[in-house]
Design a protein around this motif. Structure first.
Motif, PDB file in Angstrom:
ATOM      1  N   TRP A  41      36.755  43.456  43.353  1.00  0.00           N
ATOM      2  CA  TRP A  41      36.464  44.367  44.487  1.00  0.00           C
ATOM      3  C   TRP A  41      38.087  45.503  44.860  1.00  0.00           C
ATOM      4  CZ3 TRP A  41      36.461  44.353  50.450  1.00  0.00           C
ATOM      5  CH2 TRP A  41      36.300  45.510  50.570  1.00  0.00           C
ATOM      6  N   LEU A  42      39.100  44.013  44.712  1.00  0.00           N
ATOM      7  CA  LEU A  42      40.303  44.863  44.966  1.00  0.00           C
ATOM      8  C   LEU A  42      40.430  45.889  43.708  1.00  0.00           C
ATOM      9  CD1 LEU A  42      42.711  42.682  46.989  1.00  0.00           C
ATOM     10  CD2 LEU A  42      41.689  44.665  47.739  1.00  0.00           C
TER      11      LEU A  42
ATOM     12  N   SER B 125      33.079  50.618  46.062  1.00  0.00           N
ATOM     13  CA  SER B 125      33.822  50.347  47.160  1.00  0.00           C
ATOM     14  C   SER B 125      32.836  50.136  48.685  1.00  0.00           C
ATOM     15  CB  SER B 125      34.157  51.677  47.468  1.00  0.00           C
ATOM     16  OG  SER B 125      35.549  51.455  46.106  1.00  0.00           O
TER      17      SER B 125
END
Length: 218
Positions: free
Chosen positions: A18-19, A89
């Motif tokens: 996710w980052l 995101s």
């Protein structure tokens, strides 16, 4: 113990993925473009970087970007990349929160383990959606840029998006499969426990009366 380790590993992999997706959407080094050839442009210091939000000119001591603010004039692949990456995101935030709240070390009163497993499966499913959004965006964008501009090479942001999508896919699979298997095995044990309790729950046979025993003896 093994289930907890798998859950923790899946969470860490998903969080890193996710980052990576958020870093990819917030930067513009998706593709490096050149009009004459990469080696020639490197010698002439005329490289251009393109991302979903801006086009940048790269030369010695200069990195200047022009934002692409006219949404209706943008090609379809750029608009789709923006929408999918933003959706991925945003969906990653509740997914990570659900997975954290379903950790074995976090308890909300007398919450049953089945509720935690369901929350983990839901969080893993959201992570898989994030991975799908990242994969479609990071594959479609370079294809569209190549059809529009021609010669190019991949940039740092695109590699980050690829690794982030792969990590989200792997972490989501671990979380979903691990939690679903544990919940199914737990339900199987509960059914067996209920079955055996029903089998042994009948009334015990009545003991023979003492009078009958005495008459038989005589």
């Amino acid at each position: 113990m093994a289930n907890s380790c798998l859950q923790l590993g899946g969470f860490l992999i998903s969080f890193l993925g996710w980052l990576g997706i958020m870093i990819a959407i917030s930067t513009n080094d998706w593709v490096i473009m050149c009009k004459y050839g990469l080696n020639t442009c490197k010698k002439m210091d005329e490289l251009e970087a393109k991302g979903p939000w801006a086009e940048c000119v790269i030369s010695t001591g200069l990195y200047h970007c022009f934002s692409r603010s006219q949404i209706l004039d943008l090609p379809a692949y750029i608009q789709t990349t923006r929408a999918l990456m933003i959706a991925g995101s945003i969906l990653g935030l509740p997914a990570v929160a659900m997975i954290v709240m379903s950790m074995p070390c976090i308890n909300f009163g007398n919450e049953p383990q089945g509720s935690k497993n369901k929350r983990t499966v839901l969080g893993g499913a959201l992570i898989l959606v994030v991975a799908l959004c990242g994969m479609v965006s990071t594959v479609w964008f370079p294809i569209g840029a190549h059809q529009e501009h021609g010669l190019m090479s991949f940039g740092f942001s695109l590699y980050t998006g690829w690794f982030g999508s792969i990590f989200c896919l792997l972490g989501g699979c671990i979380l979903t499969c691990c939690s679903s298997e544990s919940s199914s095995s737990r339900s199987y044990q509960d059914n067996n426990r209920c079955y055996y309790s029903k089998q042994g729950g009948g009334n015990p046979p009545a003991a023979p009366s003492t009078n009958h025993a005495k008459s038989a003896h005589v």
